[in-house]
Structures are given as C-alpha cells and as structure tokens.
Motif scaffolding. Structure first.
Motif, mmCIF file in Angstrom:
data_model
loop_
_atom_site.group_PDB
_atom_site.id
_atom_site.type_symbol
_atom_site.label_atom_id
_atom_site.label_comp_id
_atom_site.label_asym_id
_atom_site.label_seq_id
_atom_site.Cartn_x
_atom_site.Cartn_y
_atom_site.Cartn_z
ATOM 1 N N PHE A 25 0.833 -1.210 0.000
ATOM 2 C CA PHE A 25 0.000 0.000 0.000
ATOM 3 C C PHE A 25 0.865 1.256 0.000
ATOM 4 N N SER A 26 1.871 1.287 0.860
ATOM 5 C CA SER A 26 2.721 2.478 0.974
ATOM 6 C C SER A 26 3.455 2.770 -0.323
ATOM 7 N N ALA A 27 3.988 1.718 -0.964
ATOM 8 C CA ALA A 27 4.756 1.906 -2.196
ATOM 9 C C ALA A 27 3.871 2.409 -3.335
ATOM 10 N N VAL A 28 2.714 1.787 -3.511
ATOM 11 C CA VAL A 28 1.822 2.191 -4.609
ATOM 12 C C VAL A 28 1.219 3.568 -4.334
ATOM 13 N N ALA A 29 0.746 3.785 -3.103
ATOM 14 C CA ALA A 29 0.162 5.084 -2.767
ATOM 15 C C ALA A 29 1.210 6.186 -2.855
ATOM 16 N N GLY A 30 2.431 5.896 -2.386
ATOM 17 C CA GLY A 30 3.490 6.889 -2.447
ATOM 18 C C GLY A 30 3.839 7.275 -3.873
ATOM 19 N N LEU A 31 3.865 6.284 -4.758
ATOM 20 C CA LEU A 31 4.161 6.561 -6.163
ATOM 21 C C LEU A 31 3.086 7.453 -6.778
ATOM 22 N N LEU A 32 1.818 7.117 -6.546
ATOM 23 C CA LEU A 32 0.716 7.877 -7.131
ATOM 24 C C LEU A 32 0.637 9.296 -6.554
ATOM 25 N N VAL A 33 0.837 9.408 -5.249
ATOM 26 C CA VAL A 33 0.798 10.730 -4.618
ATOM 27 C C VAL A 33 1.963 11.588 -5.097
ATOM 28 N N SER A 34 3.143 10.990 -5.220
ATOM 29 C CA SER A 34 4.316 11.757 -5.665
ATOM 30 C C SER A 34 4.111 12.294 -7.078
ATOM 31 N N TYR A 35 3.412 11.519 -7.909
ATOM 32 C CA TYR A 35 3.126 11.986 -9.270
ATOM 33 C C TYR A 35 2.185 13.190 -9.235
ATOM 34 N N GLN A 36 1.209 13.133 -8.335
ATOM 35 C CA GLN A 36 0.204 14.194 -8.264
ATOM 36 C C GLN A 36 0.765 15.488 -7.692
ATOM 37 N N ILE A 37 1.640 15.385 -6.693
ATOM 38 C CA ILE A 37 2.137 16.599 -6.030
ATOM 39 C C ILE A 37 3.567 16.939 -6.447
ATOM 40 N N ASP A 38 4.119 16.164 -7.389
ATOM 41 C CA ASP A 38 5.439 16.429 -7.964
ATOM 42 C C ASP A 38 6.548 16.394 -6.911
ATOM 43 N N THR A 39 6.642 15.245 -6.232
ATOM 44 C CA THR A 39 7.727 15.022 -5.284
ATOM 45 C C THR A 39 8.447 13.736 -5.661
ATOM 46 N N GLN A 40 9.597 13.482 -5.011
ATOM 47 C CA GLN A 40 10.321 12.238 -5.265
ATOM 48 C C GLN A 40 9.536 11.064 -4.666
ATOM 49 N N PRO A 41 9.402 9.970 -5.404
ATOM 50 C CA PRO A 41 8.626 8.833 -4.896
ATOM 51 C C PRO A 41 9.170 8.237 -3.610
ATOM 52 N N GLY A 42 10.508 8.108 -3.496
ATOM 53 C CA GLY A 42 11.101 7.461 -2.332
ATOM 54 C C GLY A 42 10.673 8.073 -1.012
#
Length: 276
Positions: free
Chosen positions: A227-244
C-alpha cells in the motif's frame, strides 16, 4: 489522460508493487532478529557497488548486487565466527561502504545528480532491463521468505533453541543477510539506498501494532509495504515530489495510525473494567 498511459509510470508501478512486497517480507525477519539497522549498513555497502559500476562502466545494478551480497556474507561471518559483535560489524560496513562509495564516485568523475538517483531513488527513470531484474529478484525473495518462514523464524527467535532443534543456524542466518542485501539493491531505484531500510522496518513496526502471530505480522507487513509503495508513487506523481521519500512518509503515517488504533483498543477494555 491516465497516468498509466505513460510507459515509465507502468514500469514504476510494477517496481513499486514488487518492492513494497519484498522489502517488508525480509524486514520482518531482520526486525525479529533485532538488526533493524541492517538495511542502512548494507545500503551503504551497495553504494560502493553503484560507484564501482559508474567507475567501470558496468550496469550499477549488477555491481551493487554483487558488492551488497559480499558485504552481507562478510557481516554474518564477522558476527557468527569472529569476535566482533553484530553492531560493531554493522558499523564497520556502514562507514566503509559510505567512504568507498563517495571515493569511487569521485574517481569516476560522476555528478552528484547521478549519485542521487541511487541515494534517494529514481523509479521513473528505470529501464525495461532494470525492471526485469528487479521483478525476478523480488519474486525470489518473496517466495523464499514465505517457503522458509518457519525455519527463518526459529533462527531469528532463538538461535540456541534452533540449533538444538537441528536447524542449520549459520546457513539460515547467512540466507537472511543475503536476502536483505538483494532486497536493498531491488529497492534502491524505488526508495533509494538511504531510505530503503525504512521500507524494510516501518511496515513491520506498523503490522506489529495490530497482529498477534508472526505469520500475521509477516503478511500484514507485506500488505502495508505494498500500500505504501503504490500510494506513495501515485501521490508523488500528483504533487510532484520524489517517490522514495513520499513512500516512506506514507508508511510512517500508517504506523502512527496503527499505533493510535492499538492504544484505543487497549484502553477500551481497561475503561470497561473500571466502570464495570
């Protein structure tokens, strides 16, 4: 347009899924063995492998795997055979890996931006070849931890007891260290070498708040990591931050929520007992 219409996001999503599952799968045993900082130590060793790849022109993922596995084997040998304690041996690898990585990067005359791709992750720049290697290694890690869960748990819980039961303690201890090293190299393009330990440890800590058996903790940690990895990837795309960093922050948020939920659930029976 859907974000999955981009090929780089498709690659990134697959990498996030397998990383989110494999990191906590190994991390559960690492935490049970009270070596939560193993990921940090081996992550710095893997940095030397990355720098060696940049220096020699070889794919950094391959050299990182070789060097990290070598470091894991050395750590386990020092811990189980030599007179060096586990914490001290880990510290030696931690400092040696960091120093070697920076030194070799300087010799390779690479920019800091190139090194940052591995220090903090760069999941959206992953090639198809890198993705194939990551998927295969992650599946091997997940399958191994599930298939050998009883034996690995016995070694992590009590080495002396496991030895009496006839379990080859050194062999399985070495296997845990090697699996951790492989997982770190798998996750370095997703969350980066400096944050990979968090993805190995935080989902496990969160799952421990709401589970009672080791098997449940293991499976719940993998679910939280996914959950954390997938949600983090999608959120980072939306708010323009690094996924890690985004992935790690979400995992920490899950831990906080799980801890609060446990506190509430434990407080309720006490209140009922007082008022009863």
């Amino acid at each position: 347009m859907s974000i999955l219409s981009y090929s780089f996001m498709q690659y990134a999503l697959v990498a996030a899924v397998v990383t989110g599952l494999s990191a906590p799968a190994v991390g559960t045993f690492v935490v049970q063995r009270r070596m939560a900082l193993l990921g940090d130590g081996l992550g710095h060793v893997a940095l030397t492998g990355v720098a060696l790849g940049l220096l020699t022109g070889v794919a950094p993922l391959g050299t990182a795997i070789i060097v990290a596995v070598g470091g894991a084997v050395l750590l386990e040998v020092l811990r189980s055979v030599g007179r060096t304690s586990g914490d001290l041996a880990l510290a030696m690898l931690f400092y040696g890996g960091l120093a070697g990585g920076v030194l070799l990067t300087n010799l390779a005359d690479e920019s800091a931006a190139k090194l940052n791709q591995y220090l903090f992750g760069s999941i959206i720049t992953m090639s198809r070849t890198d993705l194939a290697i990551v998927v295969v290694l992650a599946l091997v890690v997940i399958a191994t931890t599930i298939a050998l869960r009883p034996q690995l748990f016995a070694v992590c819980q009590d080495e002396s007891q496991a030895q009496v039961m006839g379990v080859p303690v050194r062999l399985y201890g070495m296997l845990i260290a090697v699996l951790a090293a492989v997982t770190i190299t798998v996750a370095m393009r997703t969350v980066g070498l400096l944050l990979v330990s968090a993805l190995m440890v935080v989902p496990v800590a969160a799952s421990q708040q709401v589970t009672r058996s080791f098997r449940a903790t293991h499976l719940a940690a993998m679910a939280i990591g996914l959950f954390s990895a997938v949600a983090g990837l999608l959120v980072s795309y939306q708010i323009d931050t690094q996924p890690g960093p985004t992935i790690v922050v979400i995992a920490l948020a899950v831990f906080v929520i799980a801890s609060l939920a446990r506190g509430v659930l434990h407080a309720r029976p006490r209140q009922e007992a007082v008022h009863g």
